[in-house]
Design an enzyme around this catalytic site. Structure first.
Site, PDB file in Angstrom:
ATOM      1  N   ILE A  61     -20.502  34.176  44.477  1.00  0.00           N
ATOM      2  CA  ILE A  61     -20.494  34.464  43.036  1.00  0.00           C
ATOM      3  C   ILE A  61     -21.064  33.204  42.397  1.00  0.00           C
ATOM      4  O   ILE A  61     -20.631  32.087  42.704  1.00  0.00           O
ATOM      5  CB  ILE A  61     -19.082  34.817  42.522  1.00  0.00           C
ATOM      6  CG1 ILE A  61     -19.041  34.951  40.999  1.00  0.00           C
ATOM      7  CG2 ILE A  61     -18.018  33.864  42.984  1.00  0.00           C
ATOM      8  CD1 ILE A  61     -17.675  35.464  40.468  1.00  0.00           C
ATOM      9  N   SER A  62     -22.054  33.355  41.530  1.00  0.00           N
ATOM     10  CA  SER A  62     -22.789  32.193  41.017  1.00  0.00           C
ATOM     11  C   SER A  62     -21.925  31.339  40.094  1.00  0.00           C
ATOM     12  O   SER A  62     -20.941  31.807  39.513  1.00  0.00           O
ATOM     13  CB  SER A  62     -24.031  32.661  40.256  1.00  0.00           C
ATOM     14  OG  SER A  62     -24.841  33.456  41.082  1.00  0.00           O
ATOM     15  N   GLN A  63     -22.350  30.087  39.947  1.00  0.00           N
ATOM     16  CA  GLN A  63     -21.748  29.137  38.994  1.00  0.00           C
ATOM     17  C   GLN A  63     -21.788  29.769  37.590  1.00  0.00           C
ATOM     18  O   GLN A  63     -22.819  30.336  37.193  1.00  0.00           O
ATOM     19  CB  GLN A  63     -22.605  27.877  39.044  1.00  0.00           C
ATOM     20  CG  GLN A  63     -22.244  26.779  38.111  1.00  0.00           C
ATOM     21  CD  GLN A  63     -23.358  25.722  38.080  1.00  0.00           C
ATOM     22  OE1 GLN A  63     -24.489  25.976  38.520  1.00  0.00           O
ATOM     23  NE2 GLN A  63     -23.037  24.565  37.563  1.00  0.00           N
TER      24      GLN A  63
END
Ligand code: SAM
Length: 214
Positions: A61-63
């Site tokens: 899950i991206s920043q």
């Protein structure tokens, strides 16, 4: 541990606004979506950390900042129909769904696609549709899209995504010749045959795997 609401507010102020995220709709969407619902419960203390987190099947899950940055770069209007490639946990799709009218999201891994569908049902995000398949081919049935966002790194911009972009539409995609370092690129479709491309910033994403990817 500080409350999750407190941590979310801190994330908005210190990780997003202080780095230049200005679009009110994006900031509101980031405030609205509970990131803790999209990660493994054992990592809940890190839900609002300034970094990506592992999810199932070796994906991420991206920043939060990158999610906000890419969403802002799409220049969304509330009437826009958006295609996302790489559903993953569903977090970015949920953020997009707070701004746009409908989000079509494609994920190649069936377990992730199903997990995201269940989360959207549970949280009441009824304007997101998930399809399991190769997103490098887009989702032609619902094209054209006002905005397309790819959340995995591609060796080049897949032609099917260019074809499925509406005139006036924006495509945001990480592109790079190496497997794990890319340049985030925004492509605008100006007319039927005229596309304008600009480089936004360096990023690191998991690879986009498929017929028009790696
Ligand atoms: N947007 C996601 C989120 O909010 O959790 C993060 C996505 S993760 C960085 C990249 C995702 O792209 C992975 O779930 C991976 O399985 C998916 N992916 C890679 N190649 C794909 C393809 N050809 N079509 C669809 N999804 C793909």
């Amino acid at each position: 541990m500080k409350t999750l609401d407190y941590q979310r507010d801190t994330m908005i102020r210190e990780h997003l606004m202080s780095r230049g995220i200005r679009d009110r709709a994006v900031l509101e969407a980031m405030r609205d979506v509970p990131r803790e619902e999209f990660i493994d419960g054992r990592m809940v203390e890190n839900a609002y950390g300034d970094h990506p987190l592992p999810i199932a099947e070796g994906q991420t899950i991206s920043q939060p900042y990158i999610v906000a940055y890419m969403t802002e770069a799409l220049e969304l209007k509330s009437s826009d129909r958006v295609l996302e490639i790489g559903t993953g946990s569903g977090y970015a799709a949920a953020v997009l769904s707070r701004i746009a009218t409908t989000v079509y999201s494609v994920e190649r891994l069936g377990g992730l696609a199903q997990g995201a569908r269940e989360r959207f049902d549970r949280l009441g995000y009824s304007n997101i549709v998930v399809h399991e398949g190769d997103g490098t081919l887009g989702w032609p049935e619902h094209a054209p899209y006002n905005a397309i966002v790819v959340t995995a790194g591609a060796p080049k911009v897949p032609q099917p995504l260019l074809d499925q972009l509406a005139i006036g539409g924006r495509l945001v995609i990480p592109v790079g010749r190496s497997y794990d370092v890319q340049m985030l690129v925004r492509v605008r479709r100006v007319t039927e045959g005229d596309y304008r491309s600009e480089e936004l910033c360096g990023v690191r994403f998991v690879p986009l795997i498929g017929a028009a990817g790696w």
